[in-house]
Design an enzyme around this catalytic site. Structure first.
Site, PDB file in Angstrom:
ATOM      1  N   ARG A 102      29.583 -13.628 125.303  1.00 35.26           N
ATOM      2  CA  ARG A 102      29.084 -14.580 124.074  1.00 35.26           C
ATOM      3  C   ARG A 102      28.159 -13.850 123.286  1.00 35.26           C
ATOM      4  O   ARG A 102      28.258 -14.000 121.935  1.00 35.26           O
ATOM      5  CB  ARG A 102      28.533 -15.928 124.690  1.00 35.26           C
ATOM      6  CG  ARG A 102      29.957 -16.819 125.048  1.00 35.26           C
ATOM      7  CD  ARG A 102      30.916 -16.227 126.019  1.00 35.26           C
ATOM      8  NE  ARG A 102      31.752 -17.241 126.371  1.00 35.26           N
ATOM      9  CZ  ARG A 102      31.880 -17.953 127.886  1.00 35.26           C
ATOM     10  NH1 ARG A 102      30.797 -17.679 128.287  1.00 35.26           N
ATOM     11  NH2 ARG A 102      32.575 -18.533 127.885  1.00 35.26           N
TER      12      ARG A 102
ATOM     13  N   ASP B   1      35.174 -12.116 128.377  1.00 31.17           N
ATOM     14  CA  ASP B   1      35.290 -13.358 128.126  1.00 31.17           C
ATOM     15  C   ASP B   1      36.228 -13.457 126.917  1.00 31.17           C
ATOM     16  O   ASP B   1      36.411 -12.445 126.365  1.00 31.17           O
ATOM     17  CB  ASP B   1      34.049 -14.146 128.182  1.00 31.17           C
ATOM     18  CG  ASP B   1      34.424 -15.539 128.669  1.00 31.17           C
ATOM     19  OD1 ASP B   1      35.287 -16.355 128.257  1.00 31.17           O
ATOM     20  OD2 ASP B   1      33.789 -16.088 129.653  1.00 31.17           O
TER      21      ASP B   1
ATOM     22  N   TYR C 257      21.978 -23.396 136.323  1.00 37.04           N
ATOM     23  CA  TYR C 257      22.572 -22.948 134.874  1.00 37.04           C
ATOM     24  C   TYR C 257      21.325 -22.912 134.089  1.00 37.04           C
ATOM     25  O   TYR C 257      20.721 -23.917 133.392  1.00 37.04           O
ATOM     26  CB  TYR C 257      23.551 -24.013 134.543  1.00 37.04           C
ATOM     27  CG  TYR C 257      25.009 -23.583 134.914  1.00 37.04           C
ATOM     28  CD1 TYR C 257      25.057 -23.138 136.003  1.00 37.04           C
ATOM     29  CD2 TYR C 257      25.799 -23.475 133.958  1.00 37.04           C
ATOM     30  CE1 TYR C 257      26.388 -22.567 136.782  1.00 37.04           C
ATOM     31  CE2 TYR C 257      27.367 -23.048 134.535  1.00 37.04           C
ATOM     32  CZ  TYR C 257      27.271 -22.745 135.789  1.00 37.04           C
ATOM     33  OH  TYR C 257      28.670 -22.135 136.033  1.00 37.04           O
TER      34      TYR C 257
ATOM     35  N   GLU D 280      38.087 -22.244 134.914  1.00 40.82           N
ATOM     36  CA  GLU D 280      38.717 -23.015 133.552  1.00 40.82           C
ATOM     37  C   GLU D 280      40.003 -22.433 133.252  1.00 40.82           C
ATOM     38  O   GLU D 280      40.084 -22.085 131.850  1.00 40.82           O
ATOM     39  CB  GLU D 280      37.646 -22.952 132.712  1.00 40.82           C
ATOM     40  CG  GLU D 280      36.397 -23.745 133.223  1.00 40.82           C
ATOM     41  CD  GLU D 280      35.342 -23.542 132.080  1.00 40.82           C
ATOM     42  OE1 GLU D 280      34.436 -24.479 132.025  1.00 40.82           O
ATOM     43  OE2 GLU D 280      34.859 -22.479 131.607  1.00 40.82           O
TER      44      GLU D 280
ATOM     45  N   THR E 276      25.424 -17.265 127.576  1.00 42.42           N
ATOM     46  CA  THR E 276      24.701 -16.939 126.141  1.00 42.42           C
ATOM     47  C   THR E 276      25.390 -17.531 124.918  1.00 42.42           C
ATOM     48  O   THR E 276      25.119 -17.013 123.801  1.00 42.42           O
ATOM     49  CB  THR E 276      24.489 -15.417 126.346  1.00 42.42           C
ATOM     50  OG1 THR E 276      25.807 -14.693 126.275  1.00 42.42           O
ATOM     51  CG2 THR E 276      23.758 -15.158 127.169  1.00 42.42           C
ATOM     52  N   GLU E 277      26.233 -18.554 125.094  1.00 45.27           N
ATOM     53  CA  GLU E 277      26.743 -19.045 123.827  1.00 45.27           C
ATOM     54  C   GLU E 277      25.692 -19.229 122.771  1.00 45.27           C
ATOM     55  O   GLU E 277      25.825 -19.100 121.640  1.00 45.27           O
ATOM     56  CB  GLU E 277      27.447 -20.207 124.037  1.00 45.27           C
ATOM     57  CG  GLU E 277      28.836 -20.283 124.950  1.00 45.27           C
ATOM     58  CD  GLU E 277      28.641 -20.391 126.282  1.00 45.27           C
ATOM     59  OE1 GLU E 277      27.582 -20.012 126.950  1.00 45.27           O
ATOM     60  OE2 GLU E 277      29.930 -20.609 126.992  1.00 45.27           O
TER      61      GLU E 277
ATOM     62  N   ASP F 216      21.149 -21.749 131.143  1.00 44.78           N
ATOM     63  CA  ASP F 216      21.444 -21.960 129.650  1.00 44.78           C
ATOM     64  C   ASP F 216      21.426 -23.427 129.418  1.00 44.78           C
ATOM     65  O   ASP F 216      21.168 -23.826 128.312  1.00 44.78           O
ATOM     66  CB  ASP F 216      23.075 -21.709 129.185  1.00 44.78           C
ATOM     67  CG  ASP F 216      23.982 -22.338 130.153  1.00 44.78           C
ATOM     68  OD1 ASP F 216      23.642 -22.577 131.468  1.00 44.78           O
ATOM     69  OD2 ASP F 216      25.240 -22.551 129.793  1.00 44.78           O
TER      70      ASP F 216
ATOM     71  N   HIS G  63      39.792 -17.316 130.295  1.00 42.43           N
ATOM     72  CA  HIS G  63      38.662 -16.718 129.509  1.00 42.43           C
ATOM     73  C   HIS G  63      39.024 -15.233 129.158  1.00 42.43           C
ATOM     74  O   HIS G  63      38.076 -14.281 129.437  1.00 42.43           O
ATOM     75  CB  HIS G  63      37.604 -16.819 130.308  1.00 42.43           C
ATOM     76  CG  HIS G  63      36.855 -18.084 130.545  1.00 42.43           C
ATOM     77  ND1 HIS G  63      36.212 -18.522 129.682  1.00 42.43           N
ATOM     78  CD2 HIS G  63      37.188 -18.930 131.449  1.00 42.43           C
ATOM     79  CE1 HIS G  63      35.827 -19.525 129.870  1.00 42.43           C
ATOM     80  NE2 HIS G  63      36.196 -20.238 131.161  1.00 42.43           N
TER      81      HIS G  63
END
Ligand code: ACM
Length: 617
Positions: free
Chosen positions: A167, A196, A427, A335, A478-479, A429, A270
């Site tokens: 990201r 990703d 998490y 996902e 790291t979005e 983030d 992904h």
């Protein structure tokens, strides 16, 4: 050695001199610490004696002393016939010793004349890390180490920290600094999320377009208002990748710090960046794919499980396995968008031909086929807990991120498990405080205390299955983390709490001691070293309303050397306000409110968020 032990026993009986902090500032807290009176003085004359001059831990310690301008010459005990290691002003590092120390463990004895450290491989390295944490530098160029006897070993063999470089990309120097931080806190596994939807970051020689095309996106989504992604893009191409040469350099750097790097190559979802490079990997190659410019899951793009594609994917994995010495390869598996599989004639036929139940069965088929290949190369797979869907591949290790249920299920089935649930404060983030004063984050709330309180072994797991919980990991997605400074801010000090979760016996864990007595010293070190971190709020300051007429306000700095500033009239405190130096007695007149606010400002100028305590009478 006998003489030294006798001496130590004598001094140990003077345990009454135990320092205030029973853990002597060490993070993660050791298994056993006995503080004794006195200090060992490190100077330019100090010598290192060792039975293993080539050991990486010995070389690491010598490098540390050299940088600090202290004695760093290494003498091989075998050559001078001083096997007991007792020589004045010496630090003796021994890998050959009789006592039993558990794996990755060490024993450290410090008296006024000698230091003796026993440990094998990583154990010796962790003893060195403890020793380095105990060093108190003096202004005259010397340093002291307080006398003590420490015995220590980890609770879990897998102590992991993850970094998403897809990201946002982080360069070689940053990754090395990340490894330095991990090593200092006895974390031993770096989970490197290399691919990703938003970028493919590892050079694969056989498929050069993966980085030529897949490592670049045309632009990036910016901002997030009211929890919803904005429609704003930065109109700036973004990219980056690691060459295999750079990766090898980082692997060696990690090895010198006893860290294993587990590369993650995401599949079958992904994977849009790879499909942008090689559309044939998708279920509909006639579509055009571009490296994803926004966050969230790409809803209908997934690898198509054809033989040709297995050939490409296993070729990639073969190169990755040749590059990384790790026994584990992480193959993602989370996902997975399955709509494309539902629509694909090929996939529906495959489900029939293989007698699979549905698309979940297809996911299981995909992962099991990959596992067979990875196992055939003497490696094992790790996957996110979705790899349980449709049936778990026979030898897979499961990383439980959607709570603990997947981990519990996998452990009950006899699979190894790494716990990393977002719900457990792992998490990184997620925000460290629910407050608009915190920087933009993906959401969630993972304050330091929550990370610290996490126990990776669920109570509901059968006792005989608990051994399958091989460890714990925190993840840094790291979005919303575009810079090294923000990555450090989100990492620290929570990574120190993770280290204690992973290393320290539960009985020795003590949040008050950790947060109030040990963390302040470590944060002062980061402050001096130019490493960013979240400055905790003043110890004793709360965001709350309190009723009464008289208040005693007692505060302490969460960072050694930092100043707490306060206001009593609702203004935002800053360095022009009153510094807190001594406990305050505040009287609030009847029918009045005093709005007591604090901020912590560190020597390097870093600032905490502002706390707001309303004192109401
Ligand atoms: C994950 O957070 N998607 C593993």
């Amino acid at each position: 050695m006998k003489k030294l032990l006798l001496l130590l026993l004598l001094v140990l009986s003077l345990d009454a001199f135990a320092q205030h902090d029973p853990n002597m500032g060490i993070i993660p807290a050791p298994v056993s610490v006995k503080k004794v009176q006195g200090d060992f003085k490190l100077s330019s004359e100090t010598i290192i004696l060792t039975d293993s001059p080539e050991c990486r831990a010995v070389r690491f310690f010598a490098g540390y002393l050299r940088k600090a301008g202290l004695g760093s010459s290494i003498t091989d005990i075998n050559l001078i016939g001083k096997k007991d290691g007792v020589m004045k002003n010496s630090v003796t590092l021994l890998t050959n010793f009789k006592d039993e120390v558990p794996k990755e463990g060490y024993e450290l004895f410090i008296d006024e004349n000698h230091i003796v450290l026993n440990g094998r491989n990583a154990g010796l390295f962790y003893g060195v890390q403890t020793l380095m944490q105990l060093v108190q530098k003096k202004n005259d160029g010397t340093a002291t180490i307080p006398c003590a006897a420490i015995r220590d070993y980890p609770r879990f063999p897998y102590r992991g920290m993850h970094l998403d470089v897809s990201r946002h990309f982080f360069d070689v120097d940053f990754v090395k600094q990340y490894l330095d931080l991990m090593a200092a806190y006895k974390l031993n596994t770096f989970h490197w999320h290399l691919t990703d939807d938003q970028g493919w970051r590892i050079e694969i020689k056989k498929y050069p377009k993966l980085t030529e095309i897949g490592s670049m996106r045309a632009q990036t989504k910016i901002g997030r208002a009211a929890g919803v992604d904005s429609d704003l893009y930065d109109n700036t191409p973004y990219g980056g990748f690691y060459t295999q040469e750079q990766i090898t350099d980082i692997i060696h750097y990690a090895e010198d710090r006893y860290i294993t790097i587990i590369p993650e190559i995401e599949m079958p979802g992904h994977s849009v960046a790879a499909m942008a490079a090689y559309p044939e990997l998708s279920c509909d190659p006639s579509k055009s794919y571009k490296v994803r410019e926004t966050w969230g899951v790409a809803e209908d793009d997934v690898y198509c499980p054809s033989d040709d594609n297995f050939k490409i994917i296993t070729d990639i994995l073969a190169e990755v396995m040749d590059l990384f010495p790790s026994r584990y390869i992480h193959i993602g598996g989370d996902e997975v968008p399955k709509d494309a599989w539902k629509k694909s004639e090929f996939c529906q036929q495959l489900i029939q031909d293989r007698d699979l139940k549905d698309v979940n069965g297809l996911q299981s088929y995909f992962i099991s086929r990959i596992e067979l290949f990875v196992n055939s190369r003497d490696h094992n797979i790790i996957g996110w807990d979705e790899i349980l869907d449709g049936g778990l591949a026979p030898n897979a290790t499961v990383m439980s991120w959607r709570g603990e249920a997947g981990g519990i299920k996998a452990a009950q089935l006899g699979h190894d498990v790494i716990m990393t649930p977002g719900s457990g404060g792992l998490y990184f983030d997620h925000a460290q405080l629910k407050s608009p004063q915190e920087p933009l984050s993906i959401g969630g709330n993972a304050p330091l205390w929550k990370t610290y309180a996490y126990d990776p072994v669920p109570k509901e797991l059968d006792k005989d299955k608990r051994k399958h919980i091989i460890g714990v990991q925190a993840n840094l997605w790291t979005e919303y983390i575009a810079t090294p400074a923000k990555a450090e801010y989100m990492l620290l000090p929570r990574m120190l709490a993770l280290a204690e979760v992973a290393w320290t016996p539960t009985a020795n864990k003590d949040y008050k001691n950790f947060a109030e007595m040990r963390i302040p010293h470590h944060l002062a070190h980061f402050d001096a070293e130019g490493i960013n971190y979240r400055v905790p709020t003043a110890i004793g300051a709360k965001d709350t309303t309190m009723n009464g007429g008289k208040f005693n306000i007692e505060l302490a700095s969460p960072v050694e050397g930092a100043t707490i500033y306060y206001t009593i009239d609702g203004y935002t405190p800053r360095e022009t306000d009153l510094p807190y130096t001594t406990p305050l007695q505040i009287t609030v007149p009847e029918h009045n409110t005093i709005d007591f606010k604090t901020i912590v400002i560190t020597p390097s100028g870093k600032r905490s968020v502002v706390t707001d305590m309303k004192l109401v009478n």
